[in-house]
Design a protein around this motif. Structure first.
Motif, PDB file in Angstrom:
ATOM      1  N   UNK A  12       2.450  -1.113   6.416  1.00 22.42           N
ATOM      2  CA  UNK A  12       2.167  -2.151   5.419  1.00 22.42           C
ATOM      3  C   UNK A  12       2.935  -1.890   4.117  1.00 22.42           C
ATOM      4  N   UNK A  13       3.180  -2.945   3.360  1.00 24.33           N
ATOM      5  CA  UNK A  13       3.973  -2.858   2.134  1.00 24.33           C
ATOM      6  C   UNK A  13       3.418  -1.821   1.156  1.00 24.33           C
ATOM      7  N   UNK A  14       2.125  -1.887   0.841  1.00 23.16           N
ATOM      8  CA  UNK A  14       1.578  -1.004  -0.203  1.00 23.16           C
ATOM      9  C   UNK A  14       1.653   0.469   0.180  1.00 23.16           C
ATOM     10  N   UNK A  15       1.575   0.780   1.448  1.00 21.87           N
ATOM     11  CA  UNK A  15       1.662   2.179   1.867  1.00 21.87           C
ATOM     12  C   UNK A  15       3.088   2.702   1.691  1.00 21.87           C
ATOM     13  N   UNK A  19       4.339   5.682  -0.914  1.00 24.86           N
ATOM     14  CA  UNK A  19       5.143   6.833  -0.502  1.00 24.86           C
ATOM     15  C   UNK A  19       6.416   6.967  -1.338  1.00 24.86           C
ATOM     16  N   UNK A  20       6.626   6.027  -2.257  1.00 26.85           N
ATOM     17  CA  UNK A  20       7.763   6.089  -3.157  1.00 26.85           C
ATOM     18  C   UNK A  20       8.982   5.290  -2.720  1.00 26.85           C
ATOM     19  N   UNK A  21       8.858   4.544  -1.640  1.00 21.70           N
ATOM     20  CA  UNK A  21       9.991   3.736  -1.173  1.00 21.70           C
ATOM     21  C   UNK A  21      10.186   2.525  -2.085  1.00 21.70           C
ATOM     22  N   UNK A  22      11.424   2.125  -2.238  1.00 23.93           N
ATOM     23  CA  UNK A  22      11.767   0.950  -3.046  1.00 23.93           C
ATOM     24  C   UNK A  22      12.271  -0.127  -2.109  1.00 23.93           C
ATOM     25  N   UNK A  23      11.548  -1.249  -2.062  1.00 27.38           N
ATOM     26  CA  UNK A  23      11.808  -2.341  -1.127  1.00 27.38           C
ATOM     27  C   UNK A  23      13.279  -2.765  -1.117  1.00 27.38           C
ATOM     28  N   UNK A  60      10.982  12.961  11.695  1.00 36.00           N
ATOM     29  CA  UNK A  60      11.433  11.708  11.088  1.00 36.00           C
ATOM     30  C   UNK A  60      10.885  10.544  11.910  1.00 36.00           C
ATOM     31  N   UNK A  61      10.062   9.717  11.268  1.00 36.45           N
ATOM     32  CA  UNK A  61       9.516   8.534  11.938  1.00 36.45           C
ATOM     33  C   UNK A  61      10.122   7.289  11.320  1.00 36.45           C
ATOM     34  N   UNK A  62      10.610   6.401  12.158  1.00 34.61           N
ATOM     35  CA  UNK A  62      11.207   5.153  11.714  1.00 34.61           C
ATOM     36  C   UNK A  62      10.146   4.055  11.720  1.00 34.61           C
ATOM     37  N   UNK A  63      10.017   3.362  10.593  1.00 38.38           N
ATOM     38  CA  UNK A  63       9.043   2.279  10.478  1.00 38.38           C
ATOM     39  C   UNK A  63       9.723   0.968  10.152  1.00 38.38           C
ATOM     40  N   UNK A  64       9.141  -0.108  10.642  1.00 36.35           N
ATOM     41  CA  UNK A  64       9.450  -1.442  10.152  1.00 36.35           C
ATOM     42  C   UNK A  64       8.483  -1.627   8.991  1.00 36.35           C
ATOM     43  N   UNK A  65       9.001  -1.544   7.772  1.00 34.82           N
ATOM     44  CA  UNK A  65       8.174  -1.645   6.562  1.00 34.82           C
ATOM     45  C   UNK A  65       7.981  -3.124   6.277  1.00 34.82           C
ATOM     46  N   UNK A  66       6.762  -3.584   6.446  1.00 37.32           N
ATOM     47  CA  UNK A  66       6.437  -5.008   6.339  1.00 37.32           C
ATOM     48  C   UNK A  66       6.374  -5.471   4.889  1.00 37.32           C
ATOM     49  N   UNK A  67       6.645  -6.757   4.702  1.00 31.24           N
ATOM     50  CA  UNK A  67       6.618  -7.351   3.364  1.00 31.24           C
ATOM     51  C   UNK A  67       5.210  -7.740   2.938  1.00 31.24           C
TER      52      UNK A  67
END
Length: 100
Positions: A12-15, A19-23, A60-67
């Motif tokens: 999910x977006x907020x998670x 974690x510090x990711x920038x969309x 290393x886990x690859x995620x589809x980071x949802x909007x």
């Protein structure tokens, strides 16, 4: 949630933001599929560590980071189930996760 029918891990977006990711800095991978086909996603690699799972240091886990936050965290085929073994003991109400 472990979803053996899910092609990819979903976050999910907020998670991802927590974690510090920038969309805007992540590569667009398109929309999710199935019931989530209206949701745009970007690729996000997360270094996972778990002392509760044998061998789960610096994976290393690859995620589809949802909007959106209207999706659950899903662990799917790519690449959670490629990295970890999961065994469900439904009648006994527990499961095991380990890395070979």
């Amino acid at each position: 949630m472990i979803d053996s029918a899910s092609t990819i891990n979903v976050l999910p977006y907020s998670l991802g933001a927590a974690l510090g990711a920038i969309w805007e800095e992540q590569q667009v991978i398109g929309n999710l599929t199935g019931a989530l086909s209206r949701v745009t996603a970007r690729g996000l690699v997360v270094q996972a560590n778990s002392s509760a799972i044998a061998g789960a240091q610096d994976v290393a886990l690859l995620f589809a980071w949802a909007s959106t936050d209207e999706v659950p965290v899903l662990f799917g085929q790519l690449n959670f189930l490629m990295e970890f073994n999961v065994c469900f003991y439904r009648s006994q109400n527990y499961f095991e996760v380990w890395r070979s």
